[in-house]
Design an enzyme around this catalytic site. Sequence first.
Site, PDB file in Angstrom:
ATOM      1  N   ASN A   5       9.427   8.123   8.819  1.00 37.50           N
ATOM      2  CA  ASN A   5       8.174   7.563   8.322  1.00 37.50           C
ATOM      3  C   ASN A   5       8.083   6.082   8.662  1.00 37.50           C
ATOM      4  O   ASN A   5       9.056   5.442   9.066  1.00 37.50           O
ATOM      5  CB  ASN A   5       8.089   7.734   6.802  1.00 37.50           C
ATOM      6  CG  ASN A   5       7.691   9.139   6.404  1.00 37.50           C
ATOM      7  OD1 ASN A   5       6.781   9.718   6.993  1.00 37.50           O
ATOM      8  ND2 ASN A   5       8.358   9.698   5.401  1.00 37.50           N
TER       9      ASN A   5
ATOM     10  N   LYS B 163      -0.697   7.912   9.853  1.00 37.34           N
ATOM     11  CA  LYS B 163       0.290   8.599   9.013  1.00 37.34           C
ATOM     12  C   LYS B 163       0.682   7.736   7.820  1.00 37.34           C
ATOM     13  O   LYS B 163       0.881   8.235   6.707  1.00 37.34           O
ATOM     14  CB  LYS B 163       1.528   8.946   9.846  1.00 37.34           C
ATOM     15  CG  LYS B 163       2.669   9.568   9.037  1.00 37.34           C
ATOM     16  CD  LYS B 163       2.314  10.928   8.460  1.00 37.34           C
ATOM     17  CE  LYS B 163       3.402  11.454   7.524  1.00 37.34           C
ATOM     18  NZ  LYS B 163       4.715  11.586   8.183  1.00 37.34           N
TER      19      LYS B 163
ATOM     20  N   GLU C 289      11.941   5.922   0.097  1.00 35.67           N
ATOM     21  CA  GLU C 289      11.471   5.212   1.290  1.00 35.67           C
ATOM     22  C   GLU C 289      10.321   4.258   0.967  1.00 35.67           C
ATOM     23  O   GLU C 289       9.452   4.040   1.805  1.00 35.67           O
ATOM     24  CB  GLU C 289      11.011   6.209   2.346  1.00 35.67           C
ATOM     25  CG  GLU C 289      12.100   6.958   3.044  1.00 35.67           C
ATOM     26  CD  GLU C 289      11.559   7.797   4.187  1.00 35.67           C
ATOM     27  OE1 GLU C 289      12.051   7.665   5.308  1.00 35.67           O
ATOM     28  OE2 GLU C 289      10.629   8.585   3.946  1.00 35.67           O
TER      29      GLU C 289
END
Length: 294
Positions: free
Chosen positions: A104, A181, A262
Amino acid sequence: MTDSDSAASSIALIGPGAVGGIVAATLISCGHHVTLCARRAAGPLAIGLFDGDVTIAPPVLTDPAQGRPVDWVLVATKAYDAAGAAAWFPGLVGPRTCVAILQNGVEHRERFAAWLKPEQILPVMVDVPGERPAPGRIVQRGPGKMVVPEGAAGEKFAALFAGSAVAVTTTPDFKSAVWRKLCLNSPGAINALLLKPTAIFQDESIADLARAMIREAIAVGRAEGAVIEDTLADTLIAGFRAAPPDSINSLHADRVAGRPMETDARNGAVVRFGKKHGIPTPLNEMAATLLAAQ
């Protein structure tokens, strides 16, 4: 990299979590030789792919000293564990090895610049919804797709997945792909803070909060040069509402399990790049601050 796109490739996958397990199962179904690199040995993995259930039991390495050069190294660890992944590189990365970063965030190359040459790194935008409901069990909760920069390495990576249910495409504008994203990932902090699955976005007040967080990310992404449409926030909310209502995103799952999150690569990145451009990001900053305090 192999000389023939059609030949089976040797692949080492570092970080066989939910996403890594799904990717490994897909590559094995395509006929490639996959080895998993993990902290501890594991038995067979039962994986509910979007197009059917499979069980895989590839070789597992637990010591970086066991590594030998392969055609591809796929890094599927969480973004905060770059150093842990890099410990495997001396054994696995040879002169023709390409390292694909399946993580990510928007800083794929920057995370690994200390250990790899720029031409060795292939950043990958990954959108493979997956969960680990039990040890040894992984479930894919939606269609899988990945996007890579156009070019020889990107085309070879896409060829690895040819004929599979995971769609891999190349793009001349990778920056826009990863910022889109990140816009999708940004409101996942709401789930992690409330410990509620995707159904929470059916609540209009929560959906409005998520839209505002996404719009902060859109503004920052555009300042970075990404091309993002005005309607993306509404499109993403519609997607959340159409997803299985019990879906658990990775931030939520990691907080429940007591694992590191994260947050920095997701909401933290929006805040960092926002400060770079003088763009206020109060909602993402609050989310990042609260999650960091957990």
